[in-house]
Motif scaffolding. Structure first.
Motif, PDB file in Angstrom:
ATOM      1  N   ASP A 128      55.884 -14.484  37.737  1.00 20.52           N
ATOM      2  CA  ASP A 128      56.618 -15.649  38.187  1.00 20.52           C
ATOM      3  C   ASP A 128      58.044 -15.578  37.671  1.00 20.52           C
ATOM      4  N   PRO A 129      58.994 -16.115  38.423  1.00 17.57           N
ATOM      5  CA  PRO A 129      60.371 -16.113  37.926  1.00 17.57           C
ATOM      6  C   PRO A 129      60.479 -16.916  36.626  1.00 17.57           C
ATOM      7  N   TRP A 130      61.399 -16.504  35.775  1.00 10.90           N
ATOM      8  CA  TRP A 130      61.555 -17.144  34.474  1.00 10.90           C
ATOM      9  C   TRP A 130      62.078 -18.571  34.634  1.00 10.90           C
ATOM     10  N   LYS A 131      61.417 -19.484  33.939  1.00 12.57           N
ATOM     11  CA  LYS A 131      61.835 -20.880  33.968  1.00 12.57           C
ATOM     12  C   LYS A 131      62.280 -21.301  32.567  1.00 12.57           C
ATOM     13  N   PRO A 132      63.377 -22.032  32.467  1.00 17.74           N
ATOM     14  CA  PRO A 132      63.851 -22.461  31.142  1.00 17.74           C
ATOM     15  C   PRO A 132      62.780 -23.282  30.417  1.00 17.74           C
ATOM     16  N   ASN A 133      62.652 -23.048  29.126  1.00 16.44           N
ATOM     17  CA  ASN A 133      61.700 -23.781  28.296  1.00 16.44           C
ATOM     18  C   ASN A 133      62.356 -24.032  26.942  1.00 16.44           C
ATOM     19  N   GLU A 151      64.164 -22.783  21.801  1.00 18.56           N
ATOM     20  CA  GLU A 151      64.271 -22.257  23.163  1.00 18.56           C
ATOM     21  C   GLU A 151      63.470 -20.965  23.283  1.00 18.56           C
TER      22      GLU A 151
END
Length: 232
Positions: free
Chosen positions: A89-94, A228
């Motif tokens: 899956d594309p990287w999502k900010p966390n 982060e």
């Protein structure tokens, strides 16, 4: 006199008549031979070549031909290798931030604050940041360190995340009352942390080979911890 002239004309006529008849006969004979040659060979004598004509207009496209017969099957290829493709899956900010107003925490050893974070991937890294006011005072040389823990343990991927303050011997004239609070940061990246809930704590302790002093954290200001998750 007239009779004599007439007699002469008649003599000339009879003399030339056979000659004229013979010439006309020869002419008719030549034309007859040419006609017979033409009738026999159905051709004419070739004349001088004419000037070359211009190119004609292009013709229209012809009717498409019928489809050919299908070819034979080719030779059987070699067996290929089984490759399993990995789709991610594309990287999502966390990320997450915990903040406190005027902590005014005066302990010299122990946990100052904690922020719980949900790590989504096992192969990612965590970036952590503490920002707040720090102070150290002592009558003799002293040193304190502020550091992060992850689920109660310091970072080992690759090294601990820390910041220190060292204070040399104070001035006897001022009775060692140096008391400066400065906003400082403790920041770094930690790898090798498993996915799931991670308790991120900020602690204060002593430096190796140096006595502790009088530490203070978060005096009269906002302190915050930012976490982060980053791809490796």
């Amino acid at each position: 006199m007239m009779g004599k002239i007439l007699a002469q004309l008649l003599i000339c006529f009879w003399i030339t008549l056979p000659f004229c008849v013979t010439e006309k006969a020869k002419e008719r004979s030549a034309r007859q031979r040419d006609a017979e040659f033409t009738d026999k060979y159905q051709t004419c004598m070739q004349g001088v070549p004419g000037v070359q004509g211009r190119d004609g207009n292009s013709g229209i496209n012809g009717i498409p031909g019928t489809p050919g017969i299908p070819g034979r099957d080719g030779l059987k290829g070699e067996k290929g290798e089984c490759v399993t493709e990995r789709f991610e899956d594309p990287w999502k900010p966390n990320f997450k931030q915990c903040a406190w107003n005027s902590l005014n925490y005066g302990i010299d050893l122990g946990k100052i604050a904690e922020c719980t974070f949900t790590k989504l991937r096992p192969d990612s890294a965590l970036r952590v940041l503490f920002s707040g006011s720090l102070r150290l005072k002592c009558k003799t040389a002293c040193c304190q360190r502020w550091y992060f823990t992850f689920n109660g343990a310091e970072c080992t991927g690759p090294l601990p995340i820390e910041s220190i303050i060292y204070l040399d011997q104070g001035s006897p004239e001022l009775n060692s009352t140096i008391n400066i609070h400065r906003t400082s940061t403790v920041e770094g990246l930690c790898e090798g942390i498993q996915a799931g809930l991670v308790d991120v704590g900020i602690w204060v302790g002593t430096c190796a080979d140096y006595p502790r002093g009088d530490a203070s954290t978060g005096w009269n200001s906002v302190s915050r911890v930012i976490i982060e998750e980053l791809p490796k």
